[in-house]
Design a protein around this motif. Structure first.
Motif: not given
Length: 179
Positions: A72-76
């Motif tokens: 989630r953090t990576l894609f954000n």
């Protein structure tokens, strides 16, 4: 003295068999990209956000690898750098419903996670493979296209720092590969 040594050996043996969840780190370098002038929507369902891979090898202890929160953090972070505007959607796009003025929606999914940990003293590396499927949708939820994104990470087994530190590093490397 013998009782203490026996207790210590028993404690070390039991701790080696316990399940310790591997939580992928959620800090990644800031990407340096030329942004695309587009208001992109990002929808991550609950299964993606909380994805945990569980592996029970024939030998060794069960491994729980929490991949969702870091993904989630990576894609954000990556998509914030990739597009002029990123709007994170709390609901999937639906026909007839406006999706906060976005021009398209990206919906990532985790298709598969594989891990390999050293099983003998001769094995030196932890490895992690993550296969994502990216769905590009219209603001109304119609799929335009989808594609696979495969990521791989490999890290030397840790002699110091715990049994999972090498696996954690391999998962982090796989996520950086995805970026």
């Amino acid at each position: 003295m013998v009782d203490r040594l026996y207790f210590l050996a028993l404690a070390l043996t039991l701790s080696a068999c316990s399940t310790t969840p591997v939580v992928a780190p959620s800090e990644f370098p800031k990407p340096v990209l030329r942004s695309i002038p587009l208001n992109m929507g990002l929808y991550m369902d609950e299964g993606f956000r909380n994805y945990t891979h569980t592996e029970k090898p024939a030998k060794g202890s069960k491994q729980d690898v929490s991949v969702g929160p870091a993904s989630r953090t990576l894609f954000n972070e990556f998509l914030k750098a990739q597009f002029a505007t990123l709007t994170v959607l709390d609901k999937a796009p639906e026909p007839g419903r406006a999706s906060n003025g976005v021009e398209a929606v990206l919906q990532p999914a985790i298709q598969e996670v594989q891990i390999a940990s050293p099983t003998t003293d001769k094995d030196e590396f932890h490895e992690a493979w993550i296969k994502y499927r990216l769905h590009l949708l219209t603001p109304q939820g119609q799929e335009l296209t989808s594609w696979e994104l495969s990521a791989y990470g490999k890290h030397r087994a840790a002699m110091i720092g715990g049994g999972n530190s090498g696996l954690t590093a391999a998962v982090r490397e796989a996520m950086r590969d995805a970026a």
